[in-house]
Every structure is written in structure tokens, then in C-alpha cells.
Scaffold this active site. Structure first.
Site, mmCIF file in Angstrom:
data_model
loop_
_atom_site.group_PDB
_atom_site.id
_atom_site.type_symbol
_atom_site.label_atom_id
_atom_site.label_comp_id
_atom_site.label_asym_id
_atom_site.label_seq_id
_atom_site.Cartn_x
_atom_site.Cartn_y
_atom_site.Cartn_z
ATOM 1 N N THR A 117 1.187 -1.175 0.320
ATOM 2 C CA THR A 117 0.125 0.452 -0.062
ATOM 3 C C THR A 117 0.889 1.144 -0.307
ATOM 4 O O THR A 117 2.118 0.949 0.553
ATOM 5 C CB THR A 117 -0.884 -0.037 1.046
ATOM 6 O OG1 THR A 117 -0.923 1.484 1.542
ATOM 7 C CG2 THR A 117 -0.159 -0.176 2.096
ATOM 8 N N TYR A 142 -1.342 0.289 10.068
ATOM 9 C CA TYR A 142 -1.738 -0.682 9.223
ATOM 10 C C TYR A 142 -0.571 -0.182 7.979
ATOM 11 O O TYR A 142 -0.244 -1.065 7.478
ATOM 12 C CB TYR A 142 -2.926 -0.108 8.628
ATOM 13 C CG TYR A 142 -3.488 -0.184 7.015
ATOM 14 C CD1 TYR A 142 -3.741 -1.857 6.435
ATOM 15 C CD2 TYR A 142 -3.032 1.051 5.912
ATOM 16 C CE1 TYR A 142 -3.350 -2.574 5.338
ATOM 17 C CE2 TYR A 142 -3.340 0.469 4.622
ATOM 18 C CZ TYR A 142 -3.123 -1.217 4.007
ATOM 19 O OH TYR A 142 -3.859 -1.598 2.945
HETATM 20 N N1 NAD Z 1 -8.655 -1.122 -1.840
HETATM 21 C C1 NAD Z 1 -7.785 -0.410 -1.357
HETATM 22 O O1 NAD Z 1 -7.550 0.755 -2.258
HETATM 23 C C2 NAD Z 1 -5.895 -0.891 -1.613
HETATM 24 C C3 NAD Z 1 -5.030 0.290 -0.814
HETATM 25 C C4 NAD Z 1 -3.965 -0.410 -0.620
HETATM 26 C C5 NAD Z 1 -3.997 -1.370 -0.436
HETATM 27 N N2 NAD Z 1 -4.937 -2.701 -0.960
HETATM 28 C C6 NAD Z 1 -5.077 -3.798 -0.120
HETATM 29 O O2 NAD Z 1 -5.288 -4.850 -1.418
HETATM 30 C C7 NAD Z 1 -5.010 -5.917 -0.721
HETATM 31 C C8 NAD Z 1 -6.704 -6.455 -0.622
HETATM 32 O O3 NAD Z 1 -7.872 -4.830 -0.451
HETATM 33 P P1 NAD Z 1 -9.156 -5.536 -1.255
HETATM 34 O O4 NAD Z 1 -9.944 -3.587 -1.196
HETATM 35 O O5 NAD Z 1 -10.240 -5.952 -1.911
HETATM 36 O O6 NAD Z 1 -9.993 -5.193 0.484
HETATM 37 P P2 NAD Z 1 -10.739 -6.979 1.047
HETATM 38 O O7 NAD Z 1 -10.677 -6.246 2.387
HETATM 39 O O8 NAD Z 1 -12.183 -6.310 -0.143
HETATM 40 O O9 NAD Z 1 -10.167 -8.083 0.792
HETATM 41 C C9 NAD Z 1 -8.756 -8.663 1.451
HETATM 42 C C10 NAD Z 1 -9.683 -10.114 1.698
HETATM 43 O O10 NAD Z 1 -8.943 -10.769 2.394
HETATM 44 C C11 NAD Z 1 -9.610 -11.315 3.232
HETATM 45 N N3 NAD Z 1 -8.482 -12.051 4.555
HETATM 46 C C12 NAD Z 1 -8.332 -10.999 5.266
HETATM 47 N N4 NAD Z 1 -7.888 -11.831 6.177
HETATM 48 C C13 NAD Z 1 -7.407 -13.459 6.155
HETATM 49 C C14 NAD Z 1 -6.960 -14.127 6.415
HETATM 50 N N5 NAD Z 1 -6.640 -13.628 7.646
HETATM 51 N N6 NAD Z 1 -7.258 -15.341 5.887
HETATM 52 C C15 NAD Z 1 -7.090 -15.299 5.276
HETATM 53 N N7 NAD Z 1 -8.094 -14.125 4.114
HETATM 54 C C16 NAD Z 1 -8.294 -12.954 4.883
HETATM 55 C C17 NAD Z 1 -10.856 -11.259 3.455
HETATM 56 O O11 NAD Z 1 -11.808 -11.976 3.612
HETATM 57 C C18 NAD Z 1 -10.728 -10.318 1.950
HETATM 58 O O12 NAD Z 1 -11.610 -10.955 1.371
HETATM 59 C C19 NAD Z 1 -4.860 -5.681 1.171
HETATM 60 O O13 NAD Z 1 -4.149 -5.932 1.330
HETATM 61 C C20 NAD Z 1 -5.023 -4.498 1.267
HETATM 62 O O14 NAD Z 1 -4.311 -4.357 1.897
HETATM 63 C C21 NAD Z 1 -5.835 -1.815 -1.130
#
Ligand code: NAD
Length: 336
Positions: A117, A142
């Protein structure tokens, strides 16, 4: 048939990458504990319900499917939640990643793509856009948990020969072109879904945090990148690793900044809504004025460039929020 395991694949970004893999003729295997993700986002795909902290479960899944690479999206993502519960974020995001690496080493899988991120940059003095070689300096748990995960992954090259592409996402947004999947976070904290929910009458108003930043209109400037462009970058990263590419950290943004007010105006125009109800709030702690990606490395290393404009992002997200799937999700959460 070439398969890939997507950890956290039932979440917002993972489900879009899964759909792109299917379109490319590859087989995504979804692994998710479903704590935040939705099984319906990956309907029709193989879904193994497991937690990334459960190393033996991961080893057995990896050995069963023998994927060519692991795509690791699993994580807790809310900054404010991380401030309230830092140890849970460290456990899930950093220890969880150590568990993924251990399972990969045991199953002898050598390629990893990781979702990091822009929060690892913190509030740099450097003028935006931010290149990857800025010294990381996260200002919340985070960002810290993700930086630790990055370090664990970088060490894994020396310990186990695991080659990785670490993507630092900026603001992921937009939805699938068919409006079959999209952002379904609850609670929702991301700007574009919140503004659209307000335009659709699902919430009364949208908060605007801070109008006195040193930016052209006083509101924060962020980099919004379409989830479809993110999915395409993952496919290119897989090809890059398969053809012997070295481990690399790459920003994933559009390279262009838009202020919070510009995003609000774009959605007002799109929805013919007139002026949205906006609640002015003080600045939030830890929100930098500018967060914009320097994407030159990503473009040159992967041959990627963003294809979608802010208008495309808002249109696709608007279509998704009007879909029956999203409306049913919204109603079920309000009832529950
Ligand atoms: N959405 C954004 O703008 C953004 C920005 C920067 C980074 N990210 C990173 O991208 C990744 C995906 O983000 P997203 O928006 O799709 O989030 P999201 O919450 O929609 O998806 C994350 C998924 O991980 C699963 N999960 C969490 N902990 C888990 C565990 N211990 N074991 C198995 N599954 C687990 C959740 O159930 C969920 O389906 C994340 O790691 C997030 O930090 C997202």
C-alpha cells in the site's frame, strides 16, 4: 492447466484479478477466510475457506493445486481499525505473510505477488508523485504491518529463493465492466463508494475531512486507479516473474492526482444529482495533503500503463452500486 492461488481472493481486488485470470484462460484458486470477502464475488470458481495464519492448511492447499504463483491480497485494510487494534493488524498482515512464506517454502513455490500500500510512505516531505525508492515511513499500524510484510517477503528471496512483485496500491476503485462484481466493504470508508451511496440516497451525506490543505482547492489530493488496471498489472507481473524477472517493488496508481472535491463534482455530473449533501469535518490525523504515485518504474518494468480515466472509474462504480447484487448486499447488511 496453469493455476494460481489467490489469498484473500474473495475480496474486492482479488475477485477482479480472479475474473481477469479466467478471461486470460488461467485457473484461479481462491483461498479466503471470508472474514471480509464474499463468496458470491467468486461464484463458480474454486474456493477453499482457510486462514493465511494456518500454515499447514496453506501447505496442503498449495500441494493439492501446485500453483505457478501465489497472489497475496489477504489482509485487514482499514487504517482507523488498525489504530484501535494494532496487534490484530500485525498478526493478520505481518505474521500472516510470514505464514504464507513458510507454506510456499514447504510447497516449493517460487513466485509471489503481494498487495502492499501507499500507506508505507507515510507523509513524506518529498514533493508528489512518490517514487518507490523514497524511504518508507508509515504513520499508522496498517502501514507498519504492510511494511513488515514487505520486509519478510524481501528476506524470503535470500532464504528460499522466492521472487516477488510487491505492488504498492494507491486508491483502488471502480468496478468490473459487466457490473457483476465491485466494492462491497462494510463499513465502507472509501471516498467514491461513499459519494455514490449519497447520490443514490443510501446515506444522507458524505463527510469531507479538511478544506485547508495546501492544495488548489484545499481538499486532499489522491491517486485513483481502476481495479481493472490493477488486474491487468497482475497478469503482466505473472508473465514478468515466469520469464525470470527479478524481485521488484512497483507503485500501482494512475500517476494523476484528483482532489476530494473534484471526485465529488465528477460524481455529481455523472448522476445528474445536483449538489450532494456534504458534511464538512476537521482534518483527520495522518491524512497527507498529496498521495500520488510515480508510476514510471511500473510502466517500464511491466510494460503497463493505466487505461481508465476518473470518469471511467466513477461510471463503472455507479453502475455497480445500482446493480441488484449490490443493492441486495446493502439491504441485507442494513437488516442484519
Ligand atoms: N482497496 C484499496 O484501495 C487498497 C489500497 C492499498 C492496498 N490495498 C491492499 O490490497 C489488498 C486487497 O484489498 P481489498 O480492497 O480487496 O480488501 P478486501 O477486504 O475486500 O479483501 C481482503 C480479503 O482478504 C481476506 N482475508 C483477510 N484476512 C485473512 C486471513 N487471515 N486469511 C484469509 N483471508 C483473509 C478477507 O476476507 C477479504 O476477502 C489488501 O491487502 C489491502 O491492504 C488495498
Amino acid at each position: 492447466m496453469t493455476s494460481f492461488v489467490l489469498l484473500g481472493g474473495a475480496g474486492y481486488i482479488g475477485s477482479h484479478v480472479a475474473k481477469a485470470l479466467v478471461r486470460a484462460g488461467w485457473t484461479p484458486i481462491i483461498v479466503d477466510n471470508l472474514s471480509r470477502g464474499q463468496a458470491l464475488s467468486v461464484a463458480g470458481l474454486t474456493l477453499e475457506q482457510a486462514d493465511i495464519l494456518d500454515t499447514p492448511a496453506l501447505v496442503s492447499i498449495f500441494k493439492k493445486y501446485q500453483p505457478s504463483a501465489i497472489l497475496h491480497f489477504a489482509g485487514l485494510i482499514e487504517v482507523s481499525e488498525s489504530v484501535k487494534n494494532p496487534s490484530e493488524f500485525h498478526r493478520n498482515n505481518a505474521q500472516g505473510t510470514a505464514s504464507v512464506i513458510s507454506a510456499m517454502a514447504q510447497a516449493q513455490i517460487k513466485h509471489l505477488i503481494f498487495s502492499s500500500t501507499a500507506a508505507v510512505y507515510g507523509q513524506p516531505d518529498h514533493q508528489a508523485p512518490f517514487p518507490e525508492n523514497l524511504p518508507p515511513c508509515p504513520i499508522n499500524p496498517y502501514g507498519e504491518s504492510k511494511l513488515t510484510a514487505e520486509q519478510i517477503i524481501q528476506e524470503s528471496y535470500h532464504q528460499h529463493g522466492i521472487c516477488s512483485v510487491i505492488f504498492r496500491f494507491f486508491n483502488a476503485c471502480g468496478a468490473d465492466i459487466d457490473a457483476e462484481i465491485g466494492e462491497m466493504h462494510d463499513p465502507e470508508t472509501h471516498l467514491i463508494p461513499l459519494v455514490i451511496q449519497t447520490a443514490l440516497g443510501l446515506r444522507e451525506s458524505v463527510s469531507l475531512f479538511g478544506e485547508d490543505y495546501p492544495t488548489p482547492d484545499g481538499t486532499c489530493v489522491r491517486d485513483y486507479v481502476h481495479v481493472d488496471d490493477i488486474a491487468r498489472a497482475h497478469l503482466l507481473a505473472l508473465t514478468y516473474l515466469q520469464s525470470g524477472g527479478e524481485s521488484v517493488i512497483c507503485n500501482l496508481g494512475s500517476g494523476t492526482g484528483y482532489s476530494v472535491r473534484e471526485v465529488m463534482r465528477e460524481i455529481e455530473k455523472l448522476t445528474d444529482h445536483g449538489r450532494l449533501s456534504i458534511t464538512a469535518e476537521p482534518r483527520r490525523a495522518g491524512d497527507p495533503a498529496y498521495l500520488v504515485a510515480d508510476i514510471s518504474r511500473t510502466c517500464s518494468v511491466l510494460g503497463w500503463s493505466p487505461h481508465h480515466t476518473l470518469r471511467d472509474i466513477c461510471e463503472s462504480a455507479y453502475r455497480w452500486h445500482q446493480s441488484d447484487i449490490y443493492q441486495n448486499f446493502w439491504r441485507s447488511r442494513r437488516r442484519g
